[in-house]
Design a protein around this motif. Structure first.
Motif, PDB file in Angstrom:
ATOM      1  N   ASP A  90      52.323  48.894  67.736  1.00  0.00           N
ATOM      2  CA  ASP A  90      51.965  47.548  67.287  1.00  0.00           C
ATOM      3  C   ASP A  90      51.780  47.500  65.781  1.00  0.00           C
ATOM      4  O   ASP A  90      52.028  46.477  65.142  1.00  0.00           O
ATOM      5  N   PHE A  91      51.333  48.605  65.203  1.00  0.00           N
ATOM      6  CA  PHE A  91      51.062  48.646  63.768  1.00  0.00           C
ATOM      7  C   PHE A  91      52.254  49.220  63.005  1.00  0.00           C
ATOM      8  O   PHE A  91      52.699  48.650  62.015  1.00  0.00           O
ATOM      9  N   VAL A  92      52.760  50.343  63.473  1.00  0.00           N
ATOM     10  CA  VAL A  92      53.834  51.041  62.776  1.00  0.00           C
ATOM     11  C   VAL A  92      55.108  50.200  62.723  1.00  0.00           C
ATOM     12  O   VAL A  92      55.826  50.212  61.732  1.00  0.00           O
ATOM     13  N   TYR A  93      55.369  49.466  63.781  1.00  0.00           N
ATOM     14  CA  TYR A  93      56.592  48.658  63.834  1.00  0.00           C
ATOM     15  C   TYR A  93      56.269  47.171  63.782  1.00  0.00           C
ATOM     16  O   TYR A  93      57.033  46.342  64.249  1.00  0.00           O
ATOM     17  N   GLY A  94      55.133  46.847  63.176  1.00  0.00           N
ATOM     18  CA  GLY A  94      54.741  45.452  62.986  1.00  0.00           C
ATOM     19  C   GLY A  94      55.442  44.899  61.761  1.00  0.00           C
ATOM     20  O   GLY A  94      56.484  45.390  61.329  1.00  0.00           O
ATOM     21  N   ASN A  95      54.833  43.934  61.150  1.00  0.00           N
ATOM     22  CA  ASN A  95      55.479  43.277  60.013  1.00  0.00           C
ATOM     23  C   ASN A  95      54.785  43.603  58.695  1.00  0.00           C
ATOM     24  O   ASN A  95      54.870  42.845  57.749  1.00  0.00           O
ATOM     25  N   GLY A  96      54.103  44.743  58.638  1.00  0.00           N
ATOM     26  CA  GLY A  96      53.372  45.073  57.423  1.00  0.00           C
ATOM     27  C   GLY A  96      53.529  46.522  57.019  1.00  0.00           C
ATOM     28  O   GLY A  96      54.520  47.172  57.348  1.00  0.00           O
ATOM     29  N   VAL A  97      52.533  46.994  56.294  1.00  0.00           N
ATOM     30  CA  VAL A  97      52.454  48.368  55.831  1.00  0.00           C
ATOM     31  C   VAL A  97      51.354  49.054  56.634  1.00  0.00           C
ATOM     32  O   VAL A  97      50.289  48.480  56.853  1.00  0.00           O
TER      33      VAL A  97
END
Length: 147
Positions: A90-97
């Motif tokens: 959810d975090f690693v391939y989300g829309n951020g850093v």
């Protein structure tokens, strides 16, 4: 390799790094307790235009901040043996850093592209060793080395 004589220089390095980051960049921070992982993240957040105060995510596991890109700041020290207890995708391939403190405790083979920053305490401050895995992280490393 980069050197920092004090907290201000570590934040300045982080700010320069943060200004170069793009969506889906993944940073793995490693180093002993008190090495400066959260301090470096404060600089990264500044480079991303995050106005909020950055706090260690030690007890919350994940903190999310809004800047020119979302910043997902994780500390996986407490999940050590059970990385599946949170959905890293959810975090690693989300829309951020994504910045993961103690990320060296994870199976890094699960990720294709990331920049490892190892912070070591030395007599005159901190030494930062960077290792790029993947095309984008190699590009980022080269940008940092070239100023």
């Amino acid at each position: 390799m980069f050197y920092s004589k004090d907290e201000a220089e570590l934040i300045t390095f982080g700010r320069a790094l943060g200004q170069k980051l793009e969506e889906n960049d993944l940073l793995i921070l490693s180093g002993d307790l008190g090495a400066g992982k959260t301090t470096l993240t404060k600089g990264i957040a500044q480079g991303l235009g995050v106005a909020q105060m950055i706090k260690s995510p030690t007890y919350t596991i994940v903190r999310e901040y809004e800047g020119r890109l979302p910043l997902f700041h994780l500390d996986v020290y407490r999940i050590g043996d059970d990385p599946d207890s949170i959905d890293l995708d959810d975090f690693v391939y989300g829309n951020g850093v994504t910045v993961i403190e103690w990320g060296d405790l994870l199976n890094l083979a699960d990720f294709e592209d990331y920049l490892v920053i190892t912070i070591e305490k030395i007599a005159s401050g901190r030494q930062l060793k960077l290792h790029a895995q993947g095309r984008r992280s190699q590009q980022l490393l080269e940008e940092l080395q070239n100023g």
